[in-house]
Design an enzyme around this catalytic site. Structure first.
Site, short mmCIF file in Angstrom:
data_model
loop_
_atom_site.label_atom_id
_atom_site.label_comp_id
_atom_site.label_asym_id
_atom_site.label_seq_id
_atom_site.Cartn_x
_atom_site.Cartn_y
_atom_site.Cartn_z
N LEU A 104 2.10 -9.79 2.94
CA LEU A 104 2.96 -8.82 2.27
C LEU A 104 2.51 -8.82 0.82
O LEU A 104 2.33 -9.90 0.23
CB LEU A 104 4.44 -9.22 2.35
CG LEU A 104 5.10 -9.18 3.72
CD1 LEU A 104 6.55 -9.67 3.62
CD2 LEU A 104 5.07 -7.79 4.32
N ASP A 105 2.32 -7.65 0.22
CA ASP A 105 1.82 -7.64 -1.15
C ASP A 105 2.89 -8.13 -2.14
O ASP A 105 4.05 -8.32 -1.79
CB ASP A 105 1.24 -6.29 -1.54
CG ASP A 105 2.28 -5.17 -1.58
OD1 ASP A 105 3.36 -5.40 -2.13
OD2 ASP A 105 1.99 -4.07 -1.08
N ASN A 106 2.47 -8.34 -3.35
CA ASN A 106 3.32 -8.93 -4.38
C ASN A 106 4.65 -8.20 -4.53
O ASN A 106 5.70 -8.82 -4.73
CB ASN A 106 2.56 -8.94 -5.71
CG ASN A 106 3.34 -9.58 -6.83
OD1 ASN A 106 3.74 -10.73 -6.74
ND2 ASN A 106 3.57 -8.83 -7.90
#
Length: 266
Positions: A104-106
């Site tokens: 999951l991206d930042n």
């Protein structure tokens, strides 16, 4: 029981099974001092000494499995050379060497699994298994009916067409909308890029479920161990033809699993 050498390497956390095969083919893996280059080689791990580049395999840890409700501001990796916060900072009491299942991206929050079971991880992430991931996106502007249809049919990205998605408009207010989307692919920033392809900007993104598991009872920033029923379900989705119950060493919770089973059926 004898197992393929690449599987043993993956289970020990040395590398993914595919990369383990490359290590074997390159002659970097030895069994009792003899280099092995045959990919089909099987050994009994407990009865032999396996080394990679001359170093013995690390002692195999008991498998552990956790479900995390990831907040924004944490990167999905085990280590970061730039000193940024990682998802492992949210599980400080876990002593085993765990890693995320997928990414999951930042700026994306929501459900993330973490484990040290490389075989299960590889199975869940393999494209042929088509494991569902459901997100809720807050987007601008409100997508048109045509845009929603395009998402359900698949949209063209720079790395090719996406598979059809399940899409549902949850609500709209002014120039904003909340849209639920379910995909089974795992491309980099895929959901954000899919909405961009139909003219929508994602302002917030949350993964609400993965493989039928949900965030029920897990507040943002907290985690819990998987239940026996959940683990058995994941094993089946990962393509294990005869899913086995978890080993007695697996760190899982007990109790009534009826609620979880019900969610899988819905």
């Amino acid at each position: 029981m004898k197992e393929r050498l690449q599987k043993i390497l993956a289970q020990a956390g040395v590398a993914s099974r595919r990369n383990a095969e490359k290590l074997i083919a390159a002659g970097r893996v030895a069994v009792d001092g003899k280099a092995i280059t045959e990919l089909g080689a099987k050994v009994e791990a407990a009865d032999v000494r396996i080394t990679v580049d001359g170093k013995p395999l690390p002692a195999q840890e008991a498998h552990v499995y956790f479900l995390l409700n990831k907040p924004k501001g944490y990167i999905t990796t085990a280590h970061d050379d730039r000193g940024r916060r990682t998802v492992l900072d949210l599980l400080p009491e876990v002593k085993e060497r765990i890693y995320p299942v997928g990414r999951l991206d930042n700026n994306t929050e929501g459900l993330l699994l973490l484990t040290n079971d490389g075989v299960l991880t590889n199975g869940l992430l393999h494209p042929k298994q088509e494991v569902d991931k459901t997100y809720v996106a807050r987007v601008q502007p409100v997508p048109t009916e045509q845009a929603l249809v395009r998402l359900t049919e698949g949209v063209k990205l720079e790395d090719g067409m996406t598979a059809p998605a399940l899409v549902r408009l949850l609500s709209s207010d002014g120039d904003e909308a909340r849209v639920e989307i379910t995909i089974h692919e795992g491309r980099n920033r895929q959901v954000r890029r899919m909405f961009a392809a139909v003219g929508c900007d994602v302002k917030a993104l949350k993964r609400k479920s993965f493989a039928g598991l949900t965030l029920a009872g897990v507040p943002r920033g907290t985690h819990r161990p998987l239940t026996q029923a959940e683990l058995a379900h994941l094993r089946e989705l990962a393509g294990f033809s005869n899913p086995q119950p978890p080993s007695r060493d697996a760190k899982i919770s007990s109790g009534d699993f009826a609620g979880t089973a019900k969610r899988w059926k819905e």
